[in-house]
Design a protein around this motif. Sequence first.
Motif, PDB file in Angstrom:
ATOM      1  N   PRO A 127      -0.485 -16.118 -18.041  1.00  0.00           N
ATOM      2  CA  PRO A 127      -0.807 -17.560 -17.958  1.00  0.00           C
ATOM      3  C   PRO A 127      -1.155 -18.160 -19.321  1.00  0.00           C
ATOM      4  O   PRO A 127      -0.776 -19.293 -19.620  1.00  0.00           O
ATOM      5  N   LEU A 128      -1.826 -17.366 -20.142  1.00  0.00           N
ATOM      6  CA  LEU A 128      -2.199 -17.839 -21.474  1.00  0.00           C
ATOM      7  C   LEU A 128      -0.936 -18.114 -22.309  1.00  0.00           C
ATOM      8  O   LEU A 128      -0.848 -19.104 -23.047  1.00  0.00           O
ATOM      9  N   LEU A 129       0.046 -17.236 -22.142  1.00  0.00           N
ATOM     10  CA  LEU A 129       1.315 -17.428 -22.850  1.00  0.00           C
ATOM     11  C   LEU A 129       2.022 -18.685 -22.356  1.00  0.00           C
ATOM     12  O   LEU A 129       2.585 -19.451 -23.135  1.00  0.00           O
ATOM     13  N   ALA A 130       1.982 -18.869 -21.033  1.00  0.00           N
ATOM     14  CA  ALA A 130       2.624 -20.052 -20.450  1.00  0.00           C
ATOM     15  C   ALA A 130       1.992 -21.314 -21.020  1.00  0.00           C
ATOM     16  O   ALA A 130       2.684 -22.272 -21.385  1.00  0.00           O
ATOM     17  N   LEU A 131       0.668 -21.292 -21.124  1.00  0.00           N
ATOM     18  CA  LEU A 131      -0.049 -22.453 -21.654  1.00  0.00           C
ATOM     19  C   LEU A 131       0.322 -22.693 -23.123  1.00  0.00           C
ATOM     20  O   LEU A 131       0.600 -23.828 -23.538  1.00  0.00           O
ATOM     21  N   THR A 132       0.343 -21.597 -23.893  1.00  0.00           N
ATOM     22  CA  THR A 132       0.699 -21.707 -25.315  1.00  0.00           C
ATOM     23  C   THR A 132       2.103 -22.307 -25.467  1.00  0.00           C
ATOM     24  O   THR A 132       2.346 -23.182 -26.299  1.00  0.00           O
ATOM     25  N   PHE A 133       3.003 -21.823 -24.635  1.00  0.00           N
ATOM     26  CA  PHE A 133       4.380 -22.313 -24.675  1.00  0.00           C
ATOM     27  C   PHE A 133       4.422 -23.808 -24.351  1.00  0.00           C
ATOM     28  O   PHE A 133       5.067 -24.594 -25.040  1.00  0.00           O
ATOM     29  N   TYR A 134       3.683 -24.177 -23.316  1.00  0.00           N
ATOM     30  CA  TYR A 134       3.690 -25.577 -22.878  1.00  0.00           C
ATOM     31  C   TYR A 134       3.136 -26.504 -23.965  1.00  0.00           C
ATOM     32  O   TYR A 134       3.725 -27.553 -24.260  1.00  0.00           O
ATOM     33  N   VAL A 135       2.022 -26.104 -24.565  1.00  0.00           N
ATOM     34  CA  VAL A 135       1.424 -26.945 -25.616  1.00  0.00           C
ATOM     35  C   VAL A 135       2.380 -27.053 -26.809  1.00  0.00           C
ATOM     36  O   VAL A 135       2.576 -28.113 -27.387  1.00  0.00           O
ATOM     37  N   THR A 136       2.998 -25.925 -27.151  1.00  0.00           N
ATOM     38  CA  THR A 136       3.946 -25.935 -28.265  1.00  0.00           C
ATOM     39  C   THR A 136       5.071 -26.930 -27.997  1.00  0.00           C
ATOM     40  O   THR A 136       5.453 -27.721 -28.865  1.00  0.00           O
TER      41      THR A 136
END
Lengths: 255, 227
Positions: A127-136
Amino acid sequence: MILNLMLSLVVGFFIGIVAGYLGSLMLSRKMSLTAGPLGHLTLPGVALALIYGFDISLGAFPFVILGAIMIWLFEMKTKLPMEALTAVVFTFGVSIALLFLPLDEAETALIGDISKIGFYDTLIVLPLLALTFYVTKTIYSKVFLINVSEDLAKVEGISVKKYNLVYLLLIATIVALGAKLVGGLMTAAIVAIPSASARNLSKNLLNYKILASLFGGISMMLGITLSLAFNLPVGSLIILSNIAIFFLSIIMKRY
Amino acid sequence: MSETILSVKNLNVTFNEEKVINNLSFELERGAFLTILGPNGCGKTVLLRALLRLIPYNGEVSWAKNVRISYLPQGFTHLALKDYPISVKEFFELKNAKDAEKYLEFVGLGKDIVKKNMGDLSLGTFQRVLMAWSLISEPNVLLLDEPTTGIDVQGEITVYNLLSELWKKGITILMVTHEIDIVYKHSTSVLCLSKKGFMCYGRPEDLTPKKLREIYGFGIKIYRHVR
């Protein structure tokens, strides 16, 4: 062990993808230098985690975030060249780590270890990766424009300071997550190399983003698989896979 | 009745520990076409950047309340865009522009240009794409920094004709250049800077050869950048 392998492959693949995607924004020299010191700043955190037996990424995280904010402040407050600041932050991380890093465990801190990826890690990391991807994805255009011309970005009403900070924090996150697999010394590479390879081969932005993410993901899978097959350090093999792709991209660019 | 769109009072800019702009004051009317003239290194670009609040300054720079400013920095020297893998269409998408074609058509570029890579464009085309790009936000003030540097004569004429058209549409234009012929042909007012700090501000008709000599030193040379 099989579960562990599967988890490592999945987590590694997604860390690689997000790292490559983030790295594709590291177009300017200034930016590409920042991942290096951030990687080294994971070391004190990794050392603490190893001593007290908690999660490596968790240990690395506060140090890397602190480092990101330090670099951001340094850049705003001083007129020193970025290279000088980088050297300061860089060696700060290593020297603190070497003060109390248990030497028999140093290997994990330096070059990573896939056996450190467990089931619960995966539940938190994905989930943390998903969030990082989304913000990017959300800030991509703005950061890109800042890279093209800060003046232009400012006139367009983009807050350069704000976006630089968000971008640094994103890199810090991926570096902390990557440290577990690749080790503190080399995390910068998983951000910087895929985009360099992608840039050799792409004509447009979409192309470039996709290739950078793919190269990031593939090199992770390749490195982890090779590490298991030959029982060699995973961090080194991930980076070497990245570098192999980079060389291939140079050859393909010529023809 | 004409309205003041920009008012500059006692502007002082120090750049690299050198006083570049010294106590400059002037007012600009809405709808003006201002040419900022002067030799290399006299602070033309610095003045533009101060007006845009991109660099620190002392004094007062006040724009009218409803201004929407767009800015065209000096071509390739300030924009590293040539090195990035990005197509014209994607460059427009950075600014959320859906109808890139409309703006590109205005600057005289066909539809097929959107697929091309920014790095593959000729200097003249590149500059026109930049100009189209700066129009996306529907500005009413346009600041340009030597928009024709490195462009051939034909391209130069196109750029100036475009500017003229924009000006006729009511856009206030502030342009830095060191091409004197432009002053007489297109602008409504001229601001000149020189290395000695000498400044003049007025109508183009007031810019006599004698004054030009004072600004540029002995004789007038027009430098063209060749690539």
